[in-house]
Design a protein around this motif. Structure first.
Motif, PDB file in Angstrom:
ATOM      1  N   THR A 249     -14.602  -0.311  27.870  1.00 22.76           N
ATOM      2  CA  THR A 249     -15.613  -1.266  28.336  1.00 22.76           C
ATOM      3  C   THR A 249     -16.213  -0.787  29.653  1.00 22.76           C
ATOM      4  N   THR A 250     -17.435  -1.186  29.882  1.00 20.47           N
ATOM      5  CA  THR A 250     -18.092  -0.938  31.165  1.00 20.47           C
ATOM      6  C   THR A 250     -19.051  -2.091  31.436  1.00 20.47           C
ATOM      7  N   GLY A 261     -13.170   0.103  32.002  1.00 22.98           N
ATOM      8  CA  GLY A 261     -11.815  -0.124  31.539  1.00 22.98           C
ATOM      9  C   GLY A 261     -11.524   0.580  30.238  1.00 22.98           C
ATOM     10  N   PHE A 262     -10.256   0.902  30.049  1.00 21.97           N
ATOM     11  CA  PHE A 262      -9.792   1.542  28.819  1.00 21.97           C
ATOM     12  C   PHE A 262      -8.413   0.995  28.505  1.00 21.97           C
ATOM     13  N   TYR A 858     -14.623   0.359  13.541  1.00 22.26           N
ATOM     14  CA  TYR A 858     -15.149   0.546  14.899  1.00 22.26           C
ATOM     15  C   TYR A 858     -16.196  -0.527  15.182  1.00 22.26           C
ATOM     16  N   LYS A 859     -16.087  -1.144  16.344  1.00 24.22           N
ATOM     17  CA  LYS A 859     -16.970  -2.266  16.681  1.00 24.22           C
ATOM     18  C   LYS A 859     -17.514  -2.101  18.102  1.00 24.22           C
ATOM     19  N   GLY A 898     -18.852  -2.992  25.271  1.00 26.64           N
ATOM     20  CA  GLY A 898     -17.540  -2.519  24.869  1.00 26.64           C
ATOM     21  C   GLY A 898     -17.550  -1.821  23.521  1.00 26.64           C
ATOM     22  N   PHE A 899     -16.677  -0.827  23.392  1.00 31.13           N
ATOM     23  CA  PHE A 899     -16.441  -0.142  22.118  1.00 31.13           C
ATOM     24  C   PHE A 899     -14.983  -0.373  21.748  1.00 31.13           C
ATOM     25  N   HIS A 900     -14.749  -0.865  20.517  1.00 30.08           N
ATOM     26  CA  HIS A 900     -13.406  -1.265  20.099  1.00 30.08           C
ATOM     27  C   HIS A 900     -13.019  -0.511  18.829  1.00 30.08           C
ATOM     28  N   PHE A 901     -11.781  -0.099  18.795  1.00 27.74           N
ATOM     29  CA  PHE A 901     -11.299   0.678  17.634  1.00 27.74           C
ATOM     30  C   PHE A 901      -9.903   0.231  17.233  1.00 27.74           C
TER      31      PHE A 901
END
Length: 901
Positions: A249-250, A261-262, A858-859, A898-901
């Motif tokens: 996330t950023t 964040g990671f 992946y979202k 955010g990128f979510h996996f």
């Protein structure tokens, strides 16, 4: 009393270790639901979907049975859950499963042949809990979507907004149920009772948290030390995540605030690892004394790692590792700009800064002892290192005479090392708990102080008694036409930087040892629930104390009406705050520090533990399946009640001790779990914080001088939070959340007003009551022009500005404030009608989409948060004896991708 309690505690110790039926359940606040799904013949059913849900907290999880028909849910907060099992060709199975301890709950399920159903029905019975204490549950879904005012103290913001009975203060500080920040955290069983405001320490990052439970009722026997609020934190785990799962996330927003964040979780049924890394850089790190923000930059970095490993079916370890660092400027007011020395030279702007480093190591070993018992054993160590840096030119640290006359530098460490052990035994309707905790806190305090006000300790005064600068000895006064100053203190002369002196170096240290043992029995008898416990505490620091503390609670559930009535009692040992404890306890006996810390004559130095008796009575009522209400009345009496005082315009505060306090009030909460995709909650409270002089220990207090009761600066008549969230019921389903926060206003005891002592012996206005042409008037000369502007003071319709003060005195009939609620002339009373911060309504909103592009594995997510949408100009406090003057956050907008996996 000490010898009695010592015999009690150590007499209880071998019983706790040897009794096979004891549950040494200390602070491990996570449970397990596990079992097997079979058909009527006993054959296992693989592929069945098992769902558990708590509709009030919002927690909902699903699992699929494996080839052996088994399922398992771990890391669950202690709550009741509605369990539903569905499988093709079988009728839906549902049951209520309470999780009350770390002993696994094992509902083995037999499915009957029938038509499948996809509807899960929630009833009013699922909304109420037969519990003896009021508590609030916060799950991950709310943590992610609640619009928060502060990124650097998000846990504090979560608790403040979602928990009834909490008064909001500046810089992430909050006051639970009328007590001054007397809160304890329990992070996966590790007790943390030191201050967690961002000017004291670095909080656990919110992205590492799975759930929070805040106990606002009478504390169970397993909790002690500081118990107005007990905040149980369950962290996120990677165990059971067979595919790497995480997010990147950023965000960017107002004041140049940027975050990144990671996090990632991965593991199997036997092991797991959750790792989190985040950072913040902002132009508004702390709350400011001006609504306009300047000299307020700060940054923060957090690293968190949780490791779980199961060695055997009955042995497991869990390790938490955390490191956090923050650096920030002390916000300036206009009084801190272009500071002049005694010769009229501009020495620049005040430039004070702080750095805090925190590390935490907390392993826990768990042993399952049969099907009914679980043993936990956990050592831990946690350290806060706090550094305060003065301005490069120490003379630039000079503030208004009523605020800061000295420069200060500090390096302080607070190290907690200890061990907790707990055993849980559950059988039938009874759960017995017991445990032990030993902790040692190492305090090291180094302070460098020097006087920077040339008139603070002047050897000479003029004919009117006004101090003058430029002299080193009273013997020099007469030759210059002045008089010796009777208040001159020659001891301070070597440490007066305006007279060629240097800093005074202070070093204080202490080792505080604490031992606690407890036993508690939870008995369910029909519709009754009884919690019976006792705790023994021994405290040995700068002072010693011990206490045997009974804890009692009972509740009754009326099943037909979905009503729960409850009542509870607790006696607790209240221990002093550790932050600057040595300075506050020993400073007034030091001939140099005593005048610099504004010590009160006749007050002893060493702060001693106190004790409290508290009573709670409440109810919980469900209305249908869409609304549940909880309410509680509180009455607390504390002997030796703790507060804080502050050193000048710095974040350096130290504890003080009043004779006693009385705190009555109520706390209410209502929840709408899910009504046509709308969820909502309302929390509200009214809690009085009445403190009674004299001050019995510590340095630097300015209230309570008449010897009569007064309202402490965190007293607030009423506050409430309303949160509403709606999610569109479509495949593309963005959501929106809205907050309304109302605060009636904290006490502002430093606000000038008119009510002479001759009219009221407990006047809140004695020092500022005067006359003008024979008419009642208010003396404003004790405040600078900027302080008057900060408070929004007006006289005759004219408002003060940072550079232009109001005429002083001002007729009481023409005096007022746009930011304070000043008592009418002749009515200001320290207990019945003190000056207060004016009421405020703040509105926040957040909206977003958790799956922008409708991905499966992946979202992408997008969230926008707006705080103080109306850009309301309002204060948290004004010249508070604890924290000074601070404004609420101006309107701010933040967007997070955010990128979510």
């Amino acid at each position: 009393m000490y010898s009695f309690s010592r015999r009690f505690v150590f007499g209880l110790f071998p019983f706790l270790l040897l009794a096979p039926a004891l549950h040494l359940h200390a602070q491990t606040a996570a449970g397990t639901i596990a079992g097997t799904v079979t058909d009527g013949s006993g054959a296992v059913i693989p592929g069945a979907t098992v769902t558990i849900e708590n509709p009030v907290s919002g927690l909902k999880r699903s699992a699929t049975t494996d080839s052996a028909g088994q399922y398992k849910f771990t890391n669950l907060p202690f709550n009741p859950y509605h369990l539903v099992v569905q499988a093709p060709g079988f009728a839906k199975f549902s049951a209520d499963v309470p999780v009350r301890s770390s002993v696994a709950v094992t509902p083995n399920i037999k499915m009957q042949v029938g038509g499948a159903s996809t509807t899960v029905t929630v009833t009013g019975d699922d909304l109420v809990e037969n519990e003896t204490s009021l508590h609030t549950d916060i799950d991950r879904n709310l943590i992610e979507k609640l619009p928060l005012e502060s990124s650097s103290s998000s846990v504090s913001s979560l608790v403040t907004l979602s928990t009834p009975g909490v008064a909001a203060d500046s810089n992430g500080l909050f006051h639970g149920l009328g007590d001054h920040a007397s809160n304890s955290f329990s992070v996966d069983g590790q007790p943390i009772s030191d201050q967690q405001s961002k000017v004291f320490s670095n909080q656990i990052p919110s992205n590492s948290i799975q759930s929070i439970q805040v106990i606002a009722g009478a504390p169970p026997a397993e909790y002690g030390d500081k118990t107005s609020l007990v905040i149980q934190v369950t962290t996120r785990s990677g165990q059971g995540l067979t595919k790497p799962t995480g997010s990147i996330t950023t965000s960017y927003g107002s004041f140049g605030s940027a975050t990144g964040g990671f996090d990632i979780g991965y593991g199997s049924q036997k092991w797991g690892n959750f790792f989190e890394l985040d950072g913040l850089n902002t132009g508004r790190f702390l709350d400011t004394p001006e609504f306009v923000v300047f000299h307020d930059k700060g940054n923060q970095q957090n690293v968190f790692d949780r490791v779980d490993y199961q060695f055997t079916p009955v042995d497991a370890v869990h390790l938490n590792l955390n490191y956090s660092r923050s650096w920030f400027q002390t916000p300036n007011s206009y009084d801190n700009l272009n500071v002049l020395d005694q010769f009229g030279n501009n020495v620049g702007n005040t430039d004070q800064k702080s750095k805090i480093q925190t590390f935490d190591i907390a392993p826990t070993y768990t042993r399952i002892m049969g099907k009914n018992s679980v043993l936990n054993f956990g050592p831990y160590i946690r350290k806060d290192s706090y550094q305060y840096f003065p301005s490069e030119n120490p003379l630039a640290d000079l503030g208004p005479p009523n605020l800061q006359n000295q420069t200060i530098g500090q390096y302080r460490t607070l190290t907690n090392a200890g061990v907790h052990s707990d055993l849980t035994y559950t059988r039938g309707n009874q759960t017995i708990k017991g445990g032990l905790l030993y902790a040692q806190t190492f305090l090291r305090e180094r302070d460098d102080l020097g006087i920077v006000n040339p008139t603070f300790n002047s050897p000479c005064v003029d004919a009117g008694g006004t101090p003058v600068d430029g002299f080193l000895s009273p013997s020099e006064c007469a030759a210059a036409g002045y008089q010796p100053n009777s208040a001159f203190n020659p001891v301070l002369l070597p440490f007066d930087l305006t007279r060629a002196g240097g800093n005074y170096n202070y070093f204080g240290h202490a080792d505080v040892k604490e031992l606690a043992l407890y036993i508690e029995d939870s008995i369910k008898a029909g519709n009754w629930l009884f919690n019976l416990g006792i705790r023994g505490d021994i405290y040995n620091g700068l002072a010693s104390a011990s206490q045997a503390e009974p804890r009692l609670g009972a509740s009754y559930s009326f099943k037909r009406t979905n009503t729960v009535l409850r009542a509870s009692y607790a006696r607790t040992l209240e221990t002093p705050f550790n932050e600057n404890l040595v300075l506050s306890s020993q400073g007034c006996a030091n001939e140099v520090l005593s005048p610099l810390l504004s010590c009160t004559a006749g007050v002893q130095g060493t702060l001693r533990p106190g004790f409290r008796n508290e009573f709670h009575a409440g109810l919980q009522q469900a209305f249908g399946k869409n609304l549940v209400f909880s309410g509680e009345y509180i009455w607390k009496y504390t002997h030796n009640a703790f507060d804080f005082s502050v050193l000048g315009n710095t974040p350096i505060t130290f504890p003080i001790d009043w004779h006693n306090s009385k705190v009555p009030g109520f706390a209410l909460r209502a929840d709408v779990p899910d009504f046509h995709h709308v969820t909502a909650f309302v929390v509200m409270s009214s809690v009085a914080a009445r403190f009674f002089p004299p001050q019995v220990a510590g340095a630097g207090a300015t209230v309570g001088q008449p010897g009569l009761p007064f309202r402490i600066d965190h007293d607030e008549r009423f506050n409430q939070t309303t949160h509403v969230q709606y999610q569109l019921p479509f495949h593309w389903s963005p959501w929106v959340g809205f907050n309304w926060r109302y605060d009636s206003g904290l006490v502002a005891g430093s606000a000038p007003c008119y009510n002479p002592l001759s009219n009221d012996p407990n006047s809140a206005c004695a020092d500022t009551s005067t006359t003008l042409n024979g008419q009642p008037a208010v003396d404003l000369s004790g405040l600078t022009a900027d302080q008057q502007a900060e408070a929004g003071l007006t006289c005759g319709g004219i408002k003060a500005t940072p550079t232009t003060p109001l005429p002083s005195p001002c007729l009481a009939s023409e005096y007022g404030s746009t930011l304070l609620r000043v008592p009418a002339p002749g009515t200001g009373d320290n207990d019945r009608n003190p000056s207060r911060i004016r009421q405020r309504n703040l509105f926040d909103v957040s909206f977003g989409d958790d799956n922008l592009f409708q991905g499966d594995r992946y979202k992408w997510s997008l969230q926008v948060t707006g705080v103080n949408l109306s850009n309301k100009t309002a204060l948290y406090n004004f010249l508070s004896t604890f924290s000074g003057t601070h404004y609420v956050t101006p309107r701010s907008l933040t967007a997070e991708l955010g990128f979510h996996f």
